[in-house]
Design an enzyme around this catalytic site. Structure first.
Site, PDB file in Angstrom:
ATOM      1  N   SER A  64       0.852  -1.137  -0.014  1.00 57.77           N
ATOM      2  CA  SER A  64      -0.097   0.021   0.111  1.00 57.77           C
ATOM      3  C   SER A  64       0.742   1.237   0.149  1.00 57.77           C
ATOM      4  O   SER A  64       1.877   1.317   0.606  1.00 57.77           O
ATOM      5  CB  SER A  64      -0.963  -0.132   1.323  1.00 57.77           C
ATOM      6  OG  SER A  64      -0.675   1.085   2.063  1.00 57.77           O
ATOM      7  N   LYS A  65       0.407   2.281  -0.632  1.00 59.50           N
ATOM      8  CA  LYS A  65       1.213   3.587  -0.849  1.00 59.50           C
ATOM      9  C   LYS A  65       1.272   4.319   0.497  1.00 59.50           C
ATOM     10  O   LYS A  65       2.166   4.804   0.786  1.00 59.50           O
ATOM     11  CB  LYS A  65       0.463   4.442  -1.790  1.00 59.50           C
ATOM     12  CG  LYS A  65       0.906   5.701  -2.217  1.00 59.50           C
ATOM     13  CD  LYS A  65       0.133   6.364  -3.385  1.00 59.50           C
ATOM     14  CE  LYS A  65       0.722   7.667  -3.458  1.00 59.50           C
ATOM     15  NZ  LYS A  65      -0.003   8.304  -4.645  1.00 59.50           N
ATOM     16  N   ARG A  66       0.216   4.018   1.070  1.00 57.70           N
ATOM     17  CA  ARG A  66       0.055   4.604   2.358  1.00 57.70           C
ATOM     18  C   ARG A  66       1.025   4.081   3.686  1.00 57.70           C
ATOM     19  O   ARG A  66       1.721   4.763   4.159  1.00 57.70           O
ATOM     20  CB  ARG A  66      -1.178   4.739   3.007  1.00 57.70           C
ATOM     21  CG  ARG A  66      -1.774   6.011   4.071  1.00 57.70           C
ATOM     22  CD  ARG A  66      -3.161   5.992   4.153  1.00 57.70           C
ATOM     23  NE  ARG A  66      -3.871   4.806   4.115  1.00 57.70           N
ATOM     24  CZ  ARG A  66      -3.872   4.063   5.274  1.00 57.70           C
ATOM     25  NH1 ARG A  66      -3.553   4.380   6.511  1.00 57.70           N
ATOM     26  NH2 ARG A  66      -4.458   2.870   5.115  1.00 57.70           N
ATOM     27  N   LYS A  67       1.151   2.879   3.492  1.00 56.66           N
ATOM     28  CA  LYS A  67       1.888   1.937   4.623  1.00 56.66           C
ATOM     29  C   LYS A  67       3.102   1.652   4.127  1.00 56.66           C
ATOM     30  O   LYS A  67       4.195   1.405   5.255  1.00 56.66           O
ATOM     31  CB  LYS A  67       0.721   0.790   4.999  1.00 56.66           C
ATOM     32  CG  LYS A  67      -0.312   1.157   5.695  1.00 56.66           C
ATOM     33  CD  LYS A  67      -0.807  -0.362   6.082  1.00 56.66           C
ATOM     34  CE  LYS A  67      -2.348  -0.255   6.037  1.00 56.66           C
ATOM     35  NZ  LYS A  67      -2.963  -1.527   5.854  1.00 56.66           N
TER      36      LYS A  67
END
Ligand code: GLU
Length: 554
Positions: A297-300
């Site tokens: 994930s881009k966020r994590k």
């Protein structure tokens, strides 16, 4: 609507479009390529964010094309302006250049290169409109005046009826709007999108072979998807079908998130009378999160971004090598049999691609990278570290480039031979690997062996001072250390010491350790013979003298 009405509607919607599909076909002739040559493309949106998935696909594209004598090109899918960022195209081009994935044609920093352009979708509006007009003429596309609110309302109702979402069947409310009513709406200045008249009824199915996923059996598309948005800009569905056709793409490599909309694309290829390309839907990159797998994930996960690898200083060769292990299941076996072969000599095939999520593991990448770096010649390591540090560690860059021969000699330690050293995984670790070679970075101190007394440490250091001779070969050098140890009561061999520990103060390893700590400030270092030769006699003597003074002053 009658055939005549369709023609009238086409003129009404696209009065300025005078070109025909035939004219387009003539502008984009079939490519003349050797038998079996594959044409592939990278088709990213210029979002400025390049991630592992892009690279994963690009390696596949590049190998399929270049292994077959085909063409690998770059097309910029910039129809969604909300996602486009300033400099996004430049980022894409730079990243693929860095990763050594050369495009044969397509968008470049200074415009386009190639006969099948323009390679940026926003510059191709006239082409999409030509085909859109043709579809309207043939009754295969129509204007839909539904507002956002209408569609939201429809969605609510679908939810209540537990019906599939979308614009299809009885929900395709403007599908058969009479021409007069369309005219009225247009005259009233109502906004519209152009929708496709799907061919499926929700029951029929079709079969298609995906080169990764295998035989697919899917419902024929029944969704009247949007082809042109209200501003005339095409959707991905419409644009890529036209582009891949005109640009002669033979293999569409893309992430498996597109699989669900494949029926739409197939329906469009058919309606437009285009040959359907081969599809290669690549598996998602997954990672372990605790004991379960999930999508990166881009966020994590910072490791999803390609910039992460650049900043950490993973050599391109390592990242490519590792991705290849995820891409083709027989790659690791091939690598074992061909440890020094170039990556491009491996025969890449879609048959060996994994059909379900590929598990990405940074630790594994580090291991691969250590191996990859261990196989590089010292000159290449120097070049790469100098390049990396220029941007990410100016101090290191200054030190390395001040004396290239010196730095290269450091990188030469333990290189070559049957069992090369594998201490470096990323360039950002180089500084702590070699800091003691530079007085500016050298931190004296470190722990002498616990069981060696202060007196013995001093005796070793003082005894060694007159012995070091740069002219000694490795054997002579080692003999001197052994003899010094023996004269001070240390065993010449570890084994002797272990058999009779009470008879000795320690063994020759302890003697070398004392020298190592004094000279490098640490208990772990590459081969001390090489270390001393590179540091040079003056510095070896100076460091030993300083160590003696430090011990004495305590
Ligand atoms: N523009 C699409 C994306 O960025 C491309 C998908 C494709 O390769 O067809 O995901």
């Amino acid at each position: 609507m009658s055939e005549q009405d369709n023609l009238a509607l086409a003129e009404l919607l696209f009065p300025n479009v005078t070109t025909t599909p035939e004219e387009m076909e003539a502008l984009y002739p079939v490519r003349e390529l050797p038998e079996g040559a594959k044409v592939t493309r990278m088709a990213p949106s210029p979002t400025g964010f390049m991630h592992l998935g892009n690279l994963f696909g690009a390696i596949t594209d590049e190998r399929l094309a270049h292994q077959s004598g085909g063409v690998f090109y770059l097309r910029i899918e910039d129809t969604d302006q909300k996602r486009a960022v300033e400099g996004g195209v430049e980022t894409i081009i730079r990243v693929f250049q860095e990763f050594g994935l050369p495009f044969d044609e397509g968008a470049t920093i200074d415009g386009d290169n190639g006969k099948y352009g323009p390679y940026r979708q926003r510059q191709r509006a006239h082409i999409y409109h030509t085909y859109a007009k043709d579809l309207v003429r043939r009754g295969l596309a129509y204007p839909c005046f539904c507002t956002e609110d209408d569609l939201a309302e429809m969605r609510k109702q679908q939810e209540a009826e537990k019906a599939n979402f979308g614009y299809y069947g009885k929900w395709a409310v403007h599908r058969d709007m009479p021409l007069d009513q369309i005219k009225e709406n247009l005259a009233a200045g109502k906004e519209y999108v152009l929708r496709f008249r799907a061919s499926g009824d929700g029951i029929q199915r079709f079969k298609l072979k995906d080169l990764v996923k295998g035989d697919l059996d899917m419902p024929v598309n029944d969704q009247d998807v949007v082809l042109l948005k209200s501003d005339g800009i095409p959707t991905y569905h419409f644009a890529h079908v036209i582009d891949d056709h005109l640009m002669g793409t033979t293999h569409v490599v893309r992430g498996e998130e597109w699989l669900a909309t494949l029926p739409i694309h197939v329906d469009l290829f058919r309606a437009l009378g285009f040959k359907i390309p081969k599809y290669v839907h690549t598996a998602q990159l997954m990672k372990m999160d605790g004991s379960s797998k999930r999508k990166l994930s881009k966020r994590k996960d910072p490791e999803l971004a390609l910039d992460f690898y650049r900043a950490e200083g993973y050599p391109v060769a390592s990242v490519k090598e590792y991705l290849m292990t995820l891409l083709n299941s027989n790659f690791e076996e091939w690598r074992l049999a061909n440890p020094t072969a170039e990556l491009d000599q491996f025969k890449f095939t879609t048959n060996k691609m994994s059909t379900s999520g590929a598990l990405f593991d940074l630790d594994k990448l580090r291991d691969v990278s250590k191996n990859t770096i261990a196989m590089l010649p010292a000159e290449k390591v120097y070049e790469e570290v100098a390049g990396w540090s220029k941007e990410f560690d100016p101090q290191l860059h200054e030190l390395l480039t001040r004396d290239q021969a010196y730095a290269t000699a450091i990188f030469q330690i333990g290189r070559g031979g049957k069992k090369p050293r594998k201490d470096i995984a990323v360039w950002s670790e180089v500084k702590s690997y070699l800091d003691f070679f530079y007085d500016e970075l050298f931190v004296p101190g470190g722990d002498y062996p616990e069981h060696t007394s202060r007196e013995d440490i001093l005796a070793i250091l003082e005894g060694y001072l007159p012995l070091y001779d740069e002219g000694d070969d490795q054997n002579a050098w080692f003999d001197k250390i052994t003899n010094l140890g023996v004269s001070l009561g240390f065993a010449a061999k570890t084994k002797e010491y272990k058999q009779n520990p009470d008879a000795y103060k320690g063994h020759v390893g302890d003697v070398s350790m004392v020298l190592r700590v004094a000279i490098t400030g640490r208990t772990n270092s590459p081969d001390m013979y090489d270390v001393m030769r590179i540091l040079g006699k003056d510095r070896v003597v100076e460091r030993i003298e300083n160590a003696i003074n430090r011990i004495k002053s305590k």
